[in-house]
Design a protein around this motif. Structure first.
Motif, PDB file in Angstrom:
ATOM      1  N   ASN A 132       1.844   6.594  -6.885  1.00 55.05           N
ATOM      2  CA  ASN A 132       0.816   7.582  -7.201  1.00 55.05           C
ATOM      3  C   ASN A 132       1.350   9.004  -7.032  1.00 55.05           C
ATOM      4  O   ASN A 132       1.103   9.869  -7.871  1.00 55.05           O
ATOM      5  CB  ASN A 132      -0.407   7.347  -6.312  1.00 55.05           C
ATOM      6  CG  ASN A 132      -1.574   8.219  -6.707  1.00 55.05           C
ATOM      7  OD1 ASN A 132      -1.891   8.354  -7.886  1.00 55.05           O
ATOM      8  ND2 ASN A 132      -2.219   8.813  -5.722  1.00 55.05           N
ATOM      9  N   SER A 167       0.831  -1.212   0.000  1.00 61.13           N
ATOM     10  CA  SER A 167       0.000   0.000   0.000  1.00 61.13           C
ATOM     11  C   SER A 167       0.864   1.260   0.000  1.00 61.13           C
ATOM     12  O   SER A 167       0.544   2.236  -0.677  1.00 61.13           O
ATOM     13  CB  SER A 167      -0.972   0.004   1.181  1.00 61.13           C
ATOM     14  OG  SER A 167      -0.277  -0.025   2.401  1.00 61.13           O
ATOM     15  N   SER A 175       4.335   3.888 -12.344  1.00 66.56           N
ATOM     16  CA  SER A 175       3.767   2.601 -11.950  1.00 66.56           C
ATOM     17  C   SER A 175       4.603   2.003 -10.823  1.00 66.56           C
ATOM     18  O   SER A 175       5.774   2.369 -10.637  1.00 66.56           O
ATOM     19  CB  SER A 175       3.750   1.635 -13.140  1.00 66.56           C
ATOM     20  OG  SER A 175       5.057   1.202 -13.445  1.00 66.56           O
ATOM     21  N   THR A 176       4.009   1.080 -10.099  1.00 68.75           N
ATOM     22  CA  THR A 176       4.777   0.395  -9.051  1.00 68.75           C
ATOM     23  C   THR A 176       5.920  -0.399  -9.678  1.00 68.75           C
ATOM     24  O   THR A 176       6.978  -0.528  -9.074  1.00 68.75           O
ATOM     25  CB  THR A 176       3.876  -0.535  -8.214  1.00 68.75           C
ATOM     26  OG1 THR A 176       3.193  -1.429  -9.088  1.00 68.75           O
ATOM     27  CG2 THR A 176       2.879   0.247  -7.387  1.00 68.75           C
ATOM     28  N   ALA A 210       2.290   1.668  -3.514  1.00 69.90           N
ATOM     29  CA  ALA A 210       1.271   2.238  -4.402  1.00 69.90           C
ATOM     30  C   ALA A 210       1.093   3.733  -4.140  1.00 69.90           C
ATOM     31  O   ALA A 210       0.938   4.523  -5.076  1.00 69.90           O
ATOM     32  CB  ALA A 210      -0.048   1.505  -4.227  1.00 69.90           C
ATOM     33  N   GLN A 211       1.140   4.119  -2.877  1.00 71.21           N
ATOM     34  CA  GLN A 211       0.999   5.533  -2.512  1.00 71.21           C
ATOM     35  C   GLN A 211       2.164   6.352  -3.090  1.00 71.21           C
ATOM     36  O   GLN A 211       1.966   7.439  -3.630  1.00 71.21           O
ATOM     37  CB  GLN A 211       0.958   5.667  -0.984  1.00 71.21           C
ATOM     38  CG  GLN A 211       0.720   7.071  -0.500  1.00 71.21           C
ATOM     39  CD  GLN A 211       0.810   7.181   1.029  1.00 71.21           C
ATOM     40  OE1 GLN A 211       1.377   6.318   1.696  1.00 71.21           O
ATOM     41  NE2 GLN A 211       0.260   8.245   1.568  1.00 71.21           N
TER      42      GLN A 211
END
Length: 109
Positions: free
Chosen positions: A53, A46, A58-59, A49-50
């Protein structure tokens, strides 16, 4: 420093942000972000991903080694598989025509 931390540092520097600015945007302390960037702390999905973003990447861009482009590798592999599939489909069509021809030949006898 691990690959993920190195990539995060490069993204931060590319944007001209300090560790403090990024930490504030992620709503974490500066030491917590510093530990992520230096690889002292493992990053969870998570948080990854944060961060992706925040930097608008992209991750996969964050977890990939420098010089690797996972999207282009996948794209090349997908195109290669599509070509193989098209060849197989052509073979199937030829075989289906042979079956139809043989069936008609048998019916005529």
């Amino acid at each position: 420093m691990n690959i993920i931390g190195k990539n995060i540092r490069q993204l931060r520097q590319k944007n001209g942000w300090s560790q403090g600015e990024v930490a504030k945007r992620l709503n974490i302390s500066i030491p917590a972000f510093s530990k992520i960037e230096t690889g002292i702390t493992d990053i969870n999905i998570s948080r990854l991903a944060q961060i992706a973003n925040l930097f608008e990447v992209s991750t996969m861009d964050i977890i990939s080694k420098e010089g690797e482009n996972p999207q282009s590798l996948n794209f090349e592999e997908i195109n290669n598989l599509k070509e193989k599939l098209a060849l197989r489909e052509e073979e199937i069509i030829k075989l289906q025509k042979k079956v139809i021809d043989l069936y008609e030949e048998i019916r005529e006898k």
